[in-house]
Design an enzyme around this catalytic site. Structure first.
Site, PDB file in Angstrom:
ATOM      1  CD  GLU A  26     -34.712  22.801   9.247  1.00 38.76           C
ATOM      2  OE1 GLU A  26     -33.646  22.131   9.263  1.00 38.76           O
ATOM      3  OE2 GLU A  26     -35.553  22.762  10.138  1.00 38.76           O
TER       4      GLU A  26
ATOM      5  CB  CYS B 172     -31.615  20.466  11.933  1.00 38.15           C
ATOM      6  SG  CYS B 172     -32.551  19.017  11.394  1.00 38.15           S
TER       7      CYS B 172
END
Length: 455
Positions: A228, A262
């Site tokens: 990720e 993010c």
């Protein structure tokens, strides 16, 4: 500096830690392997009991753990406590659902009985980031432990006290020695750990270069990985949107965690018809924000985690400004105080060819773009190598369906902020990574999907 707690609000080095020696690392890897051989035999009900006890611990002591988070990486204290409490949610979710997720799946074939069994792999290495130092670890650990794997945590070097506390929490929750261990090592030891035969797979949340490095190492040893990585998430607002709700959400979506997420909204793509109203309302709300000591609950914005993040963010902003972007608010580091403070910033009228097109702005900087129609909005949203999340605002059903279909992202949220939820899979596409965390998809990433055929 190596492994250390450096308060980003003051620049003070609070405590330093020694990296594990090779001999100490070997002891931990041996313990993990030994623990797995016994732990894999435990029942789902026993693991669930331990995980629920772990949830009770983080919930009961959330304020203390939240203070550790804030001291180490600068998150506003209310957000830090909320992060810790969210960890209890993922623990209870998997404690209640793992058995069902991993029950054999039966299929009719030419056998008298055929099914898929889900068996644990062994020791899983988790390379985790500093920005959500508790949540990121728990969303890996809860499903991994419920599946019968054991966890090895290589945490970011600027949150060592969080890393140590996490191991203590799982131990206090009742998990046996070796089921979850923190490895206080630098990034230079990751290749050695991944190469070890006792480590069966790895997961990483972090930067694109870090993910590429881990994937390369794991690929050499034919080991499964889940990545990720970064995101430059679009936040699209079309003419039919509830503008007031969109702006209120935009503030949180961009500035939560001091903008260091993010899945934060980073590129605000606005239809011309509503762009002025959105920009002016956003500016009004930015002006009301309070910046300062993250331990003070009255403050909305704290410092960035490290001086290098502050420098990198400012370089991106100045590059955009030098090429013609307008600074609506903010735009310079705060030099009137110690610490890594960067004010909430809005850049508008950004010309093509600036870092805003391709780079991830990891801090409280909103990038505003104007488009003529939904076609241009989708094209701009997809014009990046990253594809983590996307938020889009419309009350027009055909527009909604098109956005869901055409936006290139691992998650699309309509009229809401992108967030991770234990009940839904989470992850990206393109250079934002691969694989999924959370939900049933997440727990099945690190198991052997074993086909069983019985005559």
């Amino acid at each position: 500096m190596g492994i250390a707690t450096v308060n980003p609000a003051t620049g003070e080095t609070c405590e330093t830690f020694s990296s594990l020696t090779d001999a100490e690392l070997e002891q931990k890897l041996a313990l993990a392997q030994q623990a797995f051989l016994e732990y894999r035999q435990t029942s789902f009900s026993q693991r669930a009991t331990w995980l629920k006890q772990t949830a009770d611990i983080v919930e009961a002591d959330a304020e203390r753990f939240g203070k550790i988070v804030t001291i180490e990486m600068g998150k506003p204290i209310k957000q830090a406590i909320a992060e810790v409490k969210k960890c209890a949610l993922v623990c209870r979710y998997y404690a209640e659902n793992a058995k069902n997720f991993l029950s054999p799946t039966y299929t009719e074939t030419d056998a008298s009985q055929s099914f898929v069994a889900y068996h644990p792999l062994g020791a899983i290495l988790a390379v985790m980031p500093w920005n959500f130092p508790f949540w990121q670890v728990f969303r890996f650990a809860a499903p991994a432990l419920m599946a019968g794997n054991v966890g090895l945590l290589k945490h970011a070097s600027n949150v060592p006290q969080c890393a140590i506390a996490l191991e203590e929490i799982f131990t206090q929750g009742g998990f046996p020695p070796g089921a979850f261990q923190t490895l206080l090592v630098g990034a230079d030891k990751v290749a050695q750990i991944v190469a070890d035969d006792r480590v069966k797979a790895a997961t990483l949340t972090g930067s694109e270069p870090a993910g590429a490095s881990l994937a390369s190492i794991a690929g050499k040893h034919i080991k499964k990985t889940v990545l990720e990585l970064g995101g430059t998430d679009p936040f699209i607002v079309l003419e039919s949107a509830d503008l007031e709700a969109a702006v209120a959400t935009a503030v949180i979506a961009r500035l939560q965690n001091n903008g260091q997420s993010c899945i934060a909204a980073k590129r605000f793509i606005l239809l011309e018809a509503i762009a002025d109203r959105f920009q002016n309302t956003l500016l009004e709300q930015y002006r009301q924000l309070k910046i300062g000591d993250p331990m003070d609950e009255l403050n909305d914005i704290g410092p960035l985690a490290t001086p290098s993040i502050l420098t990198e963010l400012d370089q991106l902003v100045q590059a955009c400004v030098s090429q013609g972007a307008d600074v609506i608010i903010g735009g310079q580091p705060l030099s009137d105080r110690p610490g890594n403070y960067y004010p909430p910033t809005i850049l508008a009228n950004i010309p093509p060819g600036t870092p805003a097109d391709t780079e991830e702005f990891f801090g409280p900087v909103a990038l505003l773009f104007r488009v003529r129609d939904i076609d241009e909005a989708i094209t701009l949203a997809n014009s990046t190598s990253l594809g983590l999340g996307a938020s889009a605002w419309t009350n027009n059903e055909p527009e909604r369906d098109r956005l869901i279909r055409d936006l290139e992202a691992g998650a699309v949220f309509i009229n809401g902020m992108v967030k991770s939820d234990p009940r839904l899979p989470f992850g990206g596409i393109k250079r934002s990574g691969y694989g999924r965390e959370l939900s049933v998809e997440g727990i099945r990433e690190f198991v052997n999907l074993k086909t069983v055929w019985i005559k």
